[in-house]
Design a protein around this motif. Structure first.
Motif, PDB file in Angstrom:
ATOM      1  N   MET A   1       1.026  -0.999  -0.076  1.00  0.00           N
ATOM      2  CA  MET A   1       0.030   0.159  -0.051  1.00  0.00           C
ATOM      3  C   MET A   1       0.754   1.265  -0.074  1.00  0.00           C
ATOM      4  O   MET A   1       0.455   2.253  -0.455  1.00  0.00           O
ATOM      5  CB  MET A   1      -1.085   0.013   1.365  1.00  0.00           C
ATOM      6  CG  MET A   1      -2.278   0.955   1.019  1.00  0.00           C
ATOM      7  SD  MET A   1      -3.053   0.209  -0.341  1.00  0.00           S
ATOM      8  CE  MET A   1      -4.527   1.211  -0.089  1.00  0.00           C
ATOM      9  N   GLN A   2       2.174   1.126   0.393  1.00  0.00           N
ATOM     10  CA  GLN A   2       3.019   2.452   0.302  1.00  0.00           C
ATOM     11  C   GLN A   2       3.510   2.604  -0.812  1.00  0.00           C
ATOM     12  O   GLN A   2       3.914   3.804  -1.115  1.00  0.00           O
ATOM     13  CB  GLN A   2       4.021   2.249   1.618  1.00  0.00           C
ATOM     14  CG  GLN A   2       3.816   2.108   3.041  1.00  0.00           C
ATOM     15  CD  GLN A   2       4.980   1.759   3.913  1.00  0.00           C
ATOM     16  OE1 GLN A   2       5.887   1.222   3.399  1.00  0.00           O
ATOM     17  NE2 GLN A   2       4.981   2.279   5.319  1.00  0.00           N
ATOM     18  N   ILE A   3       3.509   1.975  -1.697  1.00  0.00           N
ATOM     19  CA  ILE A   3       3.932   1.852  -2.876  1.00  0.00           C
ATOM     20  C   ILE A   3       2.757   2.214  -4.075  1.00  0.00           C
ATOM     21  O   ILE A   3       2.789   3.164  -4.598  1.00  0.00           O
ATOM     22  CB  ILE A   3       4.772   0.693  -3.560  1.00  0.00           C
ATOM     23  CG1 ILE A   3       5.947   0.400  -2.685  1.00  0.00           C
ATOM     24  CG2 ILE A   3       5.059   0.810  -4.929  1.00  0.00           C
ATOM     25  CD1 ILE A   3       6.805  -0.805  -2.982  1.00  0.00           C
ATOM     26  N   ALA A   4       1.864   1.678  -3.609  1.00  0.00           N
ATOM     27  CA  ALA A   4       0.552   1.564  -4.644  1.00  0.00           C
ATOM     28  C   ALA A   4      -0.005   3.148  -4.501  1.00  0.00           C
ATOM     29  O   ALA A   4      -0.452   3.534  -5.513  1.00  0.00           O
ATOM     30  CB  ALA A   4      -0.631   0.570  -4.470  1.00  0.00           C
ATOM     31  N   LEU A   5      -0.218   3.712  -3.321  1.00  0.00           N
ATOM     32  CA  LEU A   5      -0.891   4.749  -3.041  1.00  0.00           C
ATOM     33  C   LEU A   5      -0.360   6.131  -3.731  1.00  0.00           C
ATOM     34  O   LEU A   5      -1.033   6.798  -4.643  1.00  0.00           O
ATOM     35  CB  LEU A   5      -1.083   4.996  -1.421  1.00  0.00           C
ATOM     36  CG  LEU A   5      -2.155   6.128  -1.166  1.00  0.00           C
ATOM     37  CD1 LEU A   5      -3.632   5.865  -1.763  1.00  0.00           C
ATOM     38  CD2 LEU A   5      -2.076   6.430   0.201  1.00  0.00           C
ATOM     39  N   PRO A   6       1.097   6.073  -3.626  1.00  0.00           N
ATOM     40  CA  PRO A   6       1.645   7.516  -4.595  1.00  0.00           C
ATOM     41  C   PRO A   6       1.663   7.102  -6.126  1.00  0.00           C
ATOM     42  O   PRO A   6       1.282   7.953  -6.774  1.00  0.00           O
ATOM     43  CB  PRO A   6       3.153   7.313  -4.228  1.00  0.00           C
ATOM     44  CG  PRO A   6       3.198   6.568  -2.644  1.00  0.00           C
ATOM     45  CD  PRO A   6       1.937   5.677  -2.868  1.00  0.00           C
ATOM     46  N   VAL A   7       1.723   5.775  -6.452  1.00  0.00           N
ATOM     47  CA  VAL A   7       1.600   5.607  -7.793  1.00  0.00           C
ATOM     48  C   VAL A   7       0.342   5.832  -8.379  1.00  0.00           C
ATOM     49  O   VAL A   7       0.164   6.562  -9.386  1.00  0.00           O
ATOM     50  CB  VAL A   7       1.831   4.034  -8.454  1.00  0.00           C
ATOM     51  CG1 VAL A   7       1.570   3.775  -9.456  1.00  0.00           C
ATOM     52  CG2 VAL A   7       3.473   3.801  -7.895  1.00  0.00           C
TER      53      VAL A   7
END
Length: 65
Positions: free
Chosen positions: A4-10
């Motif tokens: 989720m820490q990677i998916a949210l900014p993307v």
């Protein structure tokens, strides 16, 4: 690292890109619409001639030469 820490900014970047794309596209469409409206009011020429009109124009030019 959590996914989720990677998916949210993307997803945020993709959303911002989509909003920017649509904003620019609509601005260009609006600008073109106003330009077309000005051409119609000022007696602009018909830029989208049918194939029949183009053919007739070419034949008339050929006969003139």
């Amino acid at each position: 690292m959590d996914a989720m820490q990677i998916a949210l900014p993307v997803l945020g970047i993709v959303a911002a890109a989509a909003v920017t794309f649509y904003a620019v596209s609509f601005a260009e469409i609006r600008e073109k619409s106003f330009a077309d409206l000005d051409d119609e009011e000022s007696g602009g020429f018909d830029s989208s001639l049918s194939s029949r009109k183009r053919r007739a124009r070419r034949q008339a030019e050929k006969k003139f030469k």
